[in-house]
Design a protein around this motif. Sequence first.
Motif, PDB file in Angstrom:
ATOM      1  N   LYS A 287     118.137  88.423  84.577  1.00 21.89           N
ATOM      2  CA  LYS A 287     117.934  89.759  85.151  1.00 21.89           C
ATOM      3  C   LYS A 287     116.458  90.076  85.395  1.00 21.89           C
ATOM      4  CE  LYS A 287     122.278  90.964  85.204  1.00 21.89           C
ATOM      5  NZ  LYS A 287     122.798  92.141  84.510  1.00 21.89           N
ATOM      6  N   ASP A 288     115.615  89.058  85.421  1.00 22.51           N
ATOM      7  CA  ASP A 288     114.196  89.271  85.703  1.00 22.51           C
ATOM      8  C   ASP A 288     113.679  88.058  86.475  1.00 22.51           C
ATOM      9  OD1 ASP A 288     111.720  90.427  85.752  1.00 22.51           O
ATOM     10  OD2 ASP A 288     111.363  90.337  83.592  1.00 22.51           O
ATOM     11  N   ASN A 289     112.576  88.256  87.179  1.00 26.39           N
ATOM     12  CA  ASN A 289     111.883  87.152  87.863  1.00 26.39           C
ATOM     13  C   ASN A 289     112.790  86.402  88.837  1.00 26.39           C
ATOM     14  OD1 ASN A 289     109.300  87.482  86.439  1.00 26.39           O
ATOM     15  ND2 ASN A 289     110.478  86.837  84.642  1.00 26.39           N
TER      16      ASN A 289
ATOM     17  N   MET B  22     109.071  91.147  93.977  1.00 30.05           N
ATOM     18  CA  MET B  22     108.283  90.042  93.433  1.00 30.05           C
ATOM     19  C   MET B  22     107.874  89.019  94.489  1.00 30.05           C
ATOM     20  SD  MET B  22     109.990  89.319  89.724  1.00 30.05           S
ATOM     21  CE  MET B  22     109.748  90.506  88.412  1.00 30.05           C
ATOM     22  N   LEU B  23     106.786  88.301  94.166  1.00 33.74           N
ATOM     23  CA  LEU B  23     106.243  87.198  94.978  1.00 33.74           C
ATOM     24  C   LEU B  23     105.834  87.619  96.374  1.00 33.74           C
ATOM     25  CD1 LEU B  23     107.977  83.773  94.264  1.00 33.74           C
ATOM     26  CD2 LEU B  23     105.898  84.726  93.309  1.00 33.74           C
ATOM     27  N   ASN B  24     105.590  88.898  96.594  1.00 31.68           N
ATOM     28  CA  ASN B  24     105.076  89.303  97.899  1.00 31.68           C
ATOM     29  C   ASN B  24     103.602  88.935  98.000  1.00 31.68           C
ATOM     30  OD1 ASN B  24     106.685  90.553 100.009  1.00 31.68           O
ATOM     31  ND2 ASN B  24     107.404  91.916  98.388  1.00 31.68           N
ATOM     32  N   ASN B  25     103.268  88.224  99.065  1.00 26.94           N
ATOM     33  CA  ASN B  25     101.908  87.700  99.222  1.00 26.94           C
ATOM     34  C   ASN B  25     101.377  87.854 100.635  1.00 26.94           C
ATOM     35  OD1 ASN B  25     103.734  85.829 100.293  1.00 26.94           O
ATOM     36  ND2 ASN B  25     102.445  84.076  99.812  1.00 26.94           N
ATOM     37  N   PRO B  26     101.520  89.044 101.242  1.00 25.74           N
ATOM     38  CA  PRO B  26     100.989  89.204 102.594  1.00 25.74           C
ATOM     39  C   PRO B  26      99.466  89.153 102.613  1.00 25.74           C
ATOM     40  CG  PRO B  26     101.609  91.327 101.716  1.00 25.74           C
ATOM     41  CD  PRO B  26     102.067  90.302 100.714  1.00 25.74           C
ATOM     42  N   TRP B  27      98.903  89.067 103.807  1.00 25.02           N
ATOM     43  CA  TRP B  27      97.449  89.096 103.936  1.00 25.02           C
ATOM     44  C   TRP B  27      96.897  90.275 103.129  1.00 25.02           C
ATOM     45  CZ3 TRP B  27      97.344  89.224 110.018  1.00 25.02           C
ATOM     46  CH2 TRP B  27      97.903  88.048 110.523  1.00 25.02           C
ATOM     47  N   PHE B  28      95.935  89.995 102.273  1.00 25.32           N
ATOM     48  CA  PHE B  28      95.273  91.070 101.529  1.00 25.32           C
ATOM     49  C   PHE B  28      94.429  91.866 102.519  1.00 25.32           C
ATOM     50  CE2 PHE B  28      92.161  93.172  98.939  1.00 25.32           C
ATOM     51  CZ  PHE B  28      92.804  93.427  97.730  1.00 25.32           C
ATOM     52  N   THR B  29      94.611  93.174 102.527  1.00 28.63           N
ATOM     53  CA  THR B  29      94.020  94.013 103.571  1.00 28.63           C
ATOM     54  C   THR B  29      93.166  95.125 102.981  1.00 28.63           C
ATOM     55  OG1 THR B  29      95.876  93.576 105.047  1.00 28.63           O
ATOM     56  CG2 THR B  29      94.522  95.509 105.538  1.00 28.63           C
TER      57      THR B  29
ATOM     58  N   GLY C  14     127.148  89.109  91.733  1.00 32.01           N
ATOM     59  CA  GLY C  14     126.649  88.028  90.894  1.00 32.01           C
ATOM     60  C   GLY C  14     125.387  87.342  91.375  1.00 32.01           C
ATOM     61  N   TRP C  15     124.552  88.070  92.132  1.00 33.46           N
ATOM     62  CA  TRP C  15     123.343  87.441  92.680  1.00 33.46           C
ATOM     63  C   TRP C  15     122.366  87.026  91.588  1.00 33.46           C
ATOM     64  CZ3 TRP C  15     122.538  85.902  97.589  1.00 33.46           C
ATOM     65  CH2 TRP C  15     123.400  86.380  98.569  1.00 33.46           C
ATOM     66  N   TRP C  16     122.341  87.741  90.473  1.00 31.68           N
ATOM     67  CA  TRP C  16     121.381  87.422  89.422  1.00 31.68           C
ATOM     68  C   TRP C  16     121.599  86.027  88.848  1.00 31.68           C
ATOM     69  CZ3 TRP C  16     117.551  90.557  89.682  1.00 31.68           C
ATOM     70  CH2 TRP C  16     117.721  91.916  89.910  1.00 31.68           C
ATOM     71  N   PHE C  17     122.792  85.519  88.974  1.00 29.99           N
ATOM     72  CA  PHE C  17     123.136  84.256  88.322  1.00 29.99           C
ATOM     73  C   PHE C  17     123.105  83.058  89.275  1.00 29.99           C
ATOM     74  CE2 PHE C  17     125.148  87.778  86.090  1.00 29.99           C
ATOM     75  CZ  PHE C  17     124.665  87.576  84.805  1.00 29.99           C
ATOM     76  N   LYS C  18     122.652  83.271  90.501  1.00 29.23           N
ATOM     77  CA  LYS C  18     122.552  82.169  91.459  1.00 29.23           C
ATOM     78  C   LYS C  18     121.216  81.458  91.250  1.00 29.23           C
ATOM     79  CE  LYS C  18     125.600  84.376  94.824  1.00 29.23           C
ATOM     80  NZ  LYS C  18     125.838  84.719  96.248  1.00 29.23           N
ATOM     81  N   PRO C  19     121.227  80.174  90.893  1.00 32.99           N
ATOM     82  CA  PRO C  19     119.988  79.492  90.491  1.00 32.99           C
ATOM     83  C   PRO C  19     118.949  79.352  91.598  1.00 32.99           C
ATOM     84  CG  PRO C  19     121.805  77.927  90.703  1.00 32.99           C
ATOM     85  CD  PRO C  19     122.412  79.287  90.813  1.00 32.99           C
ATOM     86  N   ASP C  20     119.375  79.434  92.845  1.00 28.45           N
ATOM     87  CA  ASP C  20     118.421  79.231  93.942  1.00 28.45           C
ATOM     88  C   ASP C  20     117.352  80.317  93.999  1.00 28.45           C
ATOM     89  OD1 ASP C  20     119.770  76.990  94.717  1.00 28.45           O
ATOM     90  OD2 ASP C  20     120.856  77.940  96.363  1.00 28.45           O
ATOM     91  N   TYR C  21     117.583  81.463  93.373  1.00 29.54           N
ATOM     92  CA  TYR C  21     116.678  82.590  93.544  1.00 29.54           C
ATOM     93  C   TYR C  21     115.744  82.807  92.361  1.00 29.54           C
ATOM     94  CZ  TYR C  21     119.853  83.287  97.385  1.00 29.54           C
ATOM     95  OH  TYR C  21     120.589  83.089  98.527  1.00 29.54           O
TER      96      TYR C  21
END
Length: 486
Positions: free
Chosen positions: A107-109, A252-259, A125-132
Amino acid sequence: LADVLAASGAPTEPARQDGLHVCFRGPLKELPAGADGSYGTSLPLRYAMDKANDVILAWTHNGQALQPDHGYPLRIIIPGFIGGRMVKWLEDVEISTECSQNHYHFKDNRVLPVNVTPESAEAEGWWFKPDYIINELNINSAIARPAHDEVVSSEGSPLYEVSGYAYSGGGRKVIRVEVTLDNGASWHLCADDDVSHPANTPTPAGKYWGWCTWRIALPRIDVASAQTVRVRAWDSAMNTQPSNLTWNVMGMLNNPWFTVLMHKETAAMAAHTNGAVVRRAEHPTMPGQQPGGWMTDQARLGVKHLQAPLAVDPPVVDELDVSRVSIPETTLIQTGSAKPSNGVEAPEKKKTATSTAASDPRGAALWANLPDTVKRRVITPAELAAHNADDDSWIAVKGVVFDCTEYLDEHPGGAESITMLGGDDATEDFEAIHSTKAWTLLEKYAIGVVGDDKAAAQAAPSSSTVAAVAEEKAGAVAAAAGAPAF
């Protein structure tokens, strides 16, 4: 870690490691959710046993014992991974035939698809799908100079040095850093010698674990004339940063151009008889709980958000436009001071919104959106404290009382993370982890403001006022029906 596991009987042959996991767990009853209240996660055993990955058990930091907030007495370090895999205050390491079954491992990360809401994540059940699951960091970069609120003038030396840092995960080298002054129409490449990696890198296995610094000298007049200064980095796998962020349910993991927004300083420019161009830099956010930044709630009082490319220069925001904020005296309720028109006593020195809005823009924005009926209902600390049950939970944030009972079952972090603060001031906890959308969602549960007994007596609402509060709240809930919760 590989040495400790091998000494404990873990298989050292890679073929025998497949299908096994090494699970880490912190203290019991540390957190509100899960069967035992612990934080735990895991790694594939093959990854942990590969010494090229440098997974370590750490008890010192720069030659000194770990500080408590860094995980004293023992923690896991996994270079190139997100912090959520590096369990602090480590109590248990176990080899298992399945990944960690800890609540927070699932339920995190996670980065779930953009169409997944908190509700559908639970139902489907999206939390339990290993691809994410998130393990390795992605490529990212940031600007340090121009600094937040730095004034850049076209006068001075012909060149201006823009600088910052960049990093990537998985031991991948940052190979390229580029800066744009025209929202991506053209890019300036940092020279290789101006991208500095830490000493002793790469490792013998060819890994780049540390972040690097970068710098580039650009024509001062171009920087002083730019609407924005933006940066992107590339790593050795040719991963780079997108121009804009992509929403996901955990953010999480959002990494757009730092502005960095560059605001025209019209008053300063007018003072120059030689036609100098002057701009003030505004970063997206500030470290920790410091106020400021164009991506924060302060944006409600100035720059709303960045649309790239900008059609016109960003509006000038030398200071917060507090004229857009209306904060009644009930936000500052104390006894023994001047009475405003609503009969509730407030401190003499805080009879205007100016000082509060400037020092606490998030609180100012929250107050500006509250219905008048909520602002006029005063709730004492004793009344607040009485609502601390699992089925009756009130919290106070920024001096506003919220009845969160209806939201307990919907909260993505679990009901316990609210009820553990029931009947108390939750400002610090709420500020620390919640997004702007969460603050907006909070508003519809507002029922009153915190004040002492005398203030409550003076502002005691009639039965019709209480009914109006309930009706107004019910209308807000109905209007928001079907909207995703954050």
